[in-house]
Design an enzyme around this catalytic site. Sequence first.
Site, short mmCIF file in Angstrom:
data_model
loop_
_atom_site.label_atom_id
_atom_site.label_comp_id
_atom_site.label_asym_id
_atom_site.label_seq_id
_atom_site.Cartn_x
_atom_site.Cartn_y
_atom_site.Cartn_z
N LYS A 1 -9.83 -45.95 12.64
CA LYS A 1 -8.97 -45.76 11.47
C LYS A 1 -9.47 -46.57 10.28
O LYS A 1 -9.09 -46.28 9.14
CB LYS A 1 -7.53 -46.15 11.80
N ARG A 2 -10.31 -47.56 10.52
CA ARG A 2 -10.87 -48.35 9.42
C ARG A 2 -12.04 -47.65 8.74
O ARG A 2 -12.39 -47.96 7.61
CB ARG A 2 -11.31 -49.72 9.93
#
Length: 469
Positions: free
Chosen positions: A235-236
Site C-alpha cells: 500500500k506504500r
Amino acid sequence: MTVRVRFAPSPTGMFHVGGARSALQNWIYAQQAGGTFVLRIEDTDAARNRPEWTEGILSALDWIGIERGTYEGPYFQSAYASEHTAAATRLYGEGRAYYCDCTRDDVVARTGNTHTGYDGFCRDRALGPGEGRALRFRTPDDGETVVVDLVRGEPTFDNKLIEDFVIARSDGSAVFLLANVVDDMTMGITHVIRAEEHLPNTPKQQLLWEALGVKPPVWAHVPVIVNEKRQKLSKRRDKVALESYRDEGYLAAAMRNYLMLLGWAPTGDREIVPWQVILDEYRLEDVNHSPAFFDVKKLRAFNGEYIRALSAEEFAAVCAPWLGGTDTIPAPPWDPAKFDTTVFAAVAPLAQTRIAVLSEIVDYVDFLFLDEPVSDEQSWNKAMKEGAGEILDAAAAAFGALEDWTAEPLKAALERVGEERGLKLGKTQAPVRVATTGRTVGLPLFESLEMLGRERTLARLAAARAKLG
C-alpha cells in the site's frame, strides 16, 4: 461436515485488493458447498478500531457482491478477549506454555546471532506471570507438523525448527496467532482460505489447535499478489485500495472477474466470463502456486469490455456518479443547471465505445455543458500550427452556410475545406476539434458538433481564431 469459512480483515482505513480476492474465494467456496461465510473484524488494535473503517470494509464487500445480510457477522475479535485469555490460561496450566522474561537483546547476547530465533532459555525456569513476562507456547522437540493444504498439498515442517513462540503479552492479551485460532474454534471454522504469506504461521497455529484439543481446519494458501516488478503489492508503493478503483470507475463485475483470475483460470481459452461460470468451475485444487501479477493495464482492458457490454440504459446509470459527484467522487466542472440529460443520452453510446473507466466520461462530454471548452495547452499547441487560422476561417464559413446541421453535412463541408488545401480530413479537423471541444481526442467530431449546435460551434471557432491572432 457443514462448511464454515471466514474472512477476517483488520480495519486499516483501506480495503486491499488482495483482501477482496480472499473474500471472494471464501465466498465462492461457501456458496459451492452450501456452507456459511463468516465476517470477523480483527479490531484488537485500538489505533485501528474506528467505526468508519469497519463501515469501509462492509461497503467494499457490498460492492463486490458480498452484501450485508447474506453472511454471518460481522463479529469483532475484541469481543472474544475472555476466550483468548481462557485458552492461554489453559495452555499454561497444562504445561503447554510457559512464561519468559527474555528480551531480544538477551537472546542475541546468548546466541551471538541476530538472526537466530528464541533459544528456549526460560523453558524450565518455572516463571509465573508478571510484568515483562510473555507467555510462550512450548513446541514439540521432535516430529513433524504436516499441513493439509488444498492448494499446496502437504507442506511439512520439522518441529525442532519451530521456535517457542509468544501467544500472550505480559498484560495477558493474546497475540494474533492465539487470538486467530481461538476465534476460529469459537466460530466453528472448518476451512481457512487465505494468502500464501500466512503459510509460515500455519504450523504454529495447527499446533495450537491440536494443543487445545480441536481438529485443525482444512487449509488453503493462495498465491501472493505481486506488481509488474514481481514485488508483493504494497500500500506504500502500489495502488491497492479497492475503493480507489471503485471511485475511478471500475465496474464491480469486471473487478470480481479479474480478481478471480489471480492464480486461477476458467476452462477454455477465455478469461472474461459470466460470474456463474466462476461459481461453477472454481476449484481451490486448481489454483496454481506461482505469484499472481496484478496487471492494472489488463484490468483496465477488462473494464472496457464490461462497459461496452452494458445496455445504453445501464451505461447511463453507471455514469451518473461522475456526472453529478458523490461523497467520494468529485463533482464535474460544469454548472449542474447546464447538464442536459437528453444531450448526454444522445452522445453516451459514442462515449461507451471509447472509455475504459467511467471517470473518463467527464472529459468526453464536458465541452457540451461548459460555456467554453477546457483550455488544454498541449492539445492547443499540437493542433494550432501554421495554417490553422485559415482552416478555422474556412470551416466557419462552410458550416455557417449549411441548412442541415447534422453530422454528415458537417463532415462533407469540412472535407471540401481540406480538399481545397490538399489536406486529408484528419489534418483539417484537428484545429476544429480543439477549438470546439478543447482536446485533440474525444467523441466523433461531427456528431459532437451536431449536439453542440450551430451557435456555440461558430462562436467557439471565432474565439479560437481570435486567440490565434
